[in-house]
Design an enzyme around this catalytic site. Sequence first.
Site, PDB file in Angstrom:
ATOM      1  N   ARG A  15      15.180 -26.848   5.708  1.00  0.00           N
ATOM      2  CA  ARG A  15      13.871 -26.316   6.087  1.00  0.00           C
ATOM      3  C   ARG A  15      13.792 -24.819   5.777  1.00  0.00           C
ATOM      4  O   ARG A  15      14.803 -24.151   5.579  1.00  0.00           O
ATOM      5  CB  ARG A  15      13.631 -26.535   7.586  1.00  0.00           C
ATOM      6  CG  ARG A  15      13.393 -27.962   7.985  1.00  0.00           C
ATOM      7  CD  ARG A  15      13.366 -28.129   9.493  1.00  0.00           C
ATOM      8  NE  ARG A  15      14.683 -27.970  10.097  1.00  0.00           N
ATOM      9  CZ  ARG A  15      14.924 -28.035  11.406  1.00  0.00           C
ATOM     10  NH1 ARG A  15      13.920 -28.237  12.247  1.00  0.00           N
ATOM     11  NH2 ARG A  15      16.155 -27.891  11.878  1.00  0.00           N
ATOM     12  N   LYS A  74      16.727 -22.207  12.209  1.00  0.00           N
ATOM     13  CA  LYS A  74      17.836 -22.414  13.143  1.00  0.00           C
ATOM     14  C   LYS A  74      18.434 -21.084  13.577  1.00  0.00           C
ATOM     15  O   LYS A  74      18.220 -20.046  12.957  1.00  0.00           O
ATOM     16  CB  LYS A  74      18.913 -23.295  12.507  1.00  0.00           C
ATOM     17  CG  LYS A  74      18.473 -24.722  12.276  1.00  0.00           C
ATOM     18  CD  LYS A  74      18.066 -25.431  13.569  1.00  0.00           C
ATOM     19  CE  LYS A  74      19.242 -25.708  14.490  1.00  0.00           C
ATOM     20  NZ  LYS A  74      18.822 -26.412  15.729  1.00  0.00           N
ATOM     21  N   HIS A  95      18.270 -21.781  21.126  1.00  0.00           N
ATOM     22  CA  HIS A  95      19.117 -22.684  21.923  1.00  0.00           C
ATOM     23  C   HIS A  95      20.331 -21.951  22.495  1.00  0.00           C
ATOM     24  O   HIS A  95      21.475 -22.369  22.341  1.00  0.00           O
ATOM     25  CB  HIS A  95      19.566 -23.882  21.071  1.00  0.00           C
ATOM     26  CG  HIS A  95      18.435 -24.725  20.568  1.00  0.00           C
ATOM     27  ND1 HIS A  95      17.623 -25.462  21.404  1.00  0.00           N
ATOM     28  CD2 HIS A  95      17.958 -24.935  19.308  1.00  0.00           C
ATOM     29  CE1 HIS A  95      16.701 -26.100  20.685  1.00  0.00           C
ATOM     30  NE2 HIS A  95      16.875 -25.795  19.421  1.00  0.00           N
ATOM     31  N   GLN A 177       8.464 -35.768  24.480  1.00  0.00           N
ATOM     32  CA  GLN A 177       7.996 -35.932  23.102  1.00  0.00           C
ATOM     33  C   GLN A 177       9.006 -36.672  22.234  1.00  0.00           C
ATOM     34  O   GLN A 177       8.649 -37.594  21.492  1.00  0.00           O
ATOM     35  CB  GLN A 177       7.681 -34.562  22.495  1.00  0.00           C
ATOM     36  CG  GLN A 177       6.423 -33.906  23.033  1.00  0.00           C
ATOM     37  CD  GLN A 177       5.163 -34.610  22.578  1.00  0.00           C
ATOM     38  OE1 GLN A 177       5.176 -35.376  21.614  1.00  0.00           O
ATOM     39  NE2 GLN A 177       4.064 -34.370  23.267  1.00  0.00           N
ATOM     40  N   ALA A 178      10.272 -36.268  22.305  1.00  0.00           N
ATOM     41  CA  ALA A 178      11.287 -36.908  21.466  1.00  0.00           C
ATOM     42  C   ALA A 178      11.467 -38.365  21.856  1.00  0.00           C
ATOM     43  O   ALA A 178      11.501 -39.257  20.996  1.00  0.00           O
ATOM     44  CB  ALA A 178      12.607 -36.151  21.566  1.00  0.00           C
ATOM     45  N   ASP A 197      13.212 -42.213  32.763  1.00  0.00           N
ATOM     46  CA  ASP A 197      12.762 -40.848  33.027  1.00  0.00           C
ATOM     47  C   ASP A 197      12.771 -40.617  34.536  1.00  0.00           C
ATOM     48  O   ASP A 197      12.655 -41.563  35.320  1.00  0.00           O
ATOM     49  CB  ASP A 197      11.361 -40.614  32.457  1.00  0.00           C
ATOM     50  CG  ASP A 197      11.043 -39.132  32.284  1.00  0.00           C
ATOM     51  OD1 ASP A 197      11.258 -38.606  31.176  1.00  0.00           O
ATOM     52  OD2 ASP A 197      10.601 -38.503  33.265  1.00  0.00           O
ATOM     53  N   ILE A 268      21.847 -32.632  21.503  1.00  0.00           N
ATOM     54  CA  ILE A 268      23.150 -32.013  21.229  1.00  0.00           C
ATOM     55  C   ILE A 268      23.039 -30.508  20.987  1.00  0.00           C
ATOM     56  O   ILE A 268      23.975 -29.754  21.272  1.00  0.00           O
ATOM     57  CB  ILE A 268      23.850 -32.714  20.028  1.00  0.00           C
ATOM     58  CG1 ILE A 268      25.308 -32.266  19.901  1.00  0.00           C
ATOM     59  CG2 ILE A 268      23.086 -32.477  18.733  1.00  0.00           C
ATOM     60  CD1 ILE A 268      26.179 -32.619  21.080  1.00  0.00           C
ATOM     61  N   ASP A 269      21.895 -30.023  20.478  1.00  0.00           N
ATOM     62  CA  ASP A 269      21.774 -28.584  20.247  1.00  0.00           C
ATOM     63  C   ASP A 269      21.686 -27.802  21.553  1.00  0.00           C
ATOM     64  O   ASP A 269      21.820 -26.575  21.558  1.00  0.00           O
ATOM     65  CB  ASP A 269      20.592 -28.248  19.328  1.00  0.00           C
ATOM     66  CG  ASP A 269      19.285 -28.863  19.768  1.00  0.00           C
ATOM     67  OD1 ASP A 269      19.235 -29.438  20.876  1.00  0.00           O
ATOM     68  OD2 ASP A 269      18.309 -28.775  19.007  1.00  0.00           O
ATOM     69  N   ARG A 279      31.412 -32.699  20.439  1.00  0.00           N
ATOM     70  CA  ARG A 279      31.360 -31.820  19.269  1.00  0.00           C
ATOM     71  C   ARG A 279      30.121 -32.152  18.448  1.00  0.00           C
ATOM     72  O   ARG A 279      29.632 -33.279  18.454  1.00  0.00           O
ATOM     73  CB  ARG A 279      32.624 -31.938  18.424  1.00  0.00           C
ATOM     74  CG  ARG A 279      32.815 -33.256  17.705  1.00  0.00           C
ATOM     75  CD  ARG A 279      34.106 -33.224  16.888  1.00  0.00           C
ATOM     76  NE  ARG A 279      34.281 -34.379  16.043  1.00  0.00           N
ATOM     77  CZ  ARG A 279      34.874 -35.505  16.409  1.00  0.00           C
ATOM     78  NH1 ARG A 279      35.312 -35.631  17.638  1.00  0.00           N
ATOM     79  NH2 ARG A 279      35.019 -36.503  15.552  1.00  0.00           N
TER      80      ARG A 279
END
Length: 371
Positions: A15, A74, A95, A177-178, A197, A268-269, A279
Amino acid sequence: MIIGIPKEIKNNENRVSLSPSGVHALVEQGHTVIVEKSAGLGSYFEDVDYTEAGASIVNEQAEVWNVDMVMKVKEPLEEEFQYFKEGLILFTYLHLANEEKLTRALLENKVVGIAYETVQLPDRTLPLLTPMSEVAGRMSAQIGAEFLQKYKGGMGILLGGVPGVSKGRVSIIGGGQAGTNAAKIALGLGADVTILDVNPKRLQELEDLFDGRVHTIMSNPLNIEQCVKDSDLVIGAVLIPGAKAPNLVTEDMVKEMRDGAVIVDIAIDQGGIFETTDRISTHDDPTYKKHGVVHYAVANMPGAVPRTSTIALNNATLPYAQQLASKGYLKALQDNHALSLGLNTINGELTNKGVAEALNLSYTDIESALK
């Protein structure tokens, strides 16, 4: 204002933070935009597209960072920390709750760090995170289906089944959203879908949205354990804005899953919601197995579909970038409360409470920091 657009250097991050149309909009307002050579190629934007939009192309990374505001996709990697300087506006996904080294570097260099993911509207929606959450959510179901194939390490299940054969079972933890977008694609593939949820109102909204075609369950340890155990694919899609993701799926729960089941950890981020996604993986090497379960833990999932992702991100971030460039960061943040919530670091102070708690660092409230 002078704005820099670096080429992303994270593994397979294709991106770019601004499309040529975004550059043109900023140039039309009287700003100068500098783009690093080949920054847009991964998203199929040529250097000439940027020059025709009014940008200047530079060859050296150092040049594109020597500006008033850097826009990225990022978080900066360690090799980019050398370009940090006092007063630099860094507008990107940060993040920080999972990035202590980066946080300390931003604080030490007094960078104005504004995170896309914590800009928040009065209705609590996250306008700059939403487009990438939509992309990652939709990808997660496709990726899960791919890695359920036997030759990819999975148990050899077709999510949609066929007549006379059961559908694959998908559990999605998190109905934002995800998670919602993951459910849309999983349903489209014909899977049996469950969404968990913590918010009863959100579960009702999901019941209505999907017209009863998904199972909705309250998220608690017992229900999570049962769903994880029974699922072929589990998607982690929980977000607490700015904060580290909660650890909701324990190693013992994963051990109860069948060999060849698949986990996709969208969170994960922010540290991930599975104890076993310890990891981060990459697009080059996206999965690993633990207790016989395939783990997909790529932190920049939308980087695999860069053309779609870049345009969607540009559409969302451009209005805020224009405000920062035209007003300067101080007035822009003071005038726009939603944008001010994106402020994570300023003048060596950490202004996001979730990050401060995750990293055990001192916290300054945004209002005080902007005085």
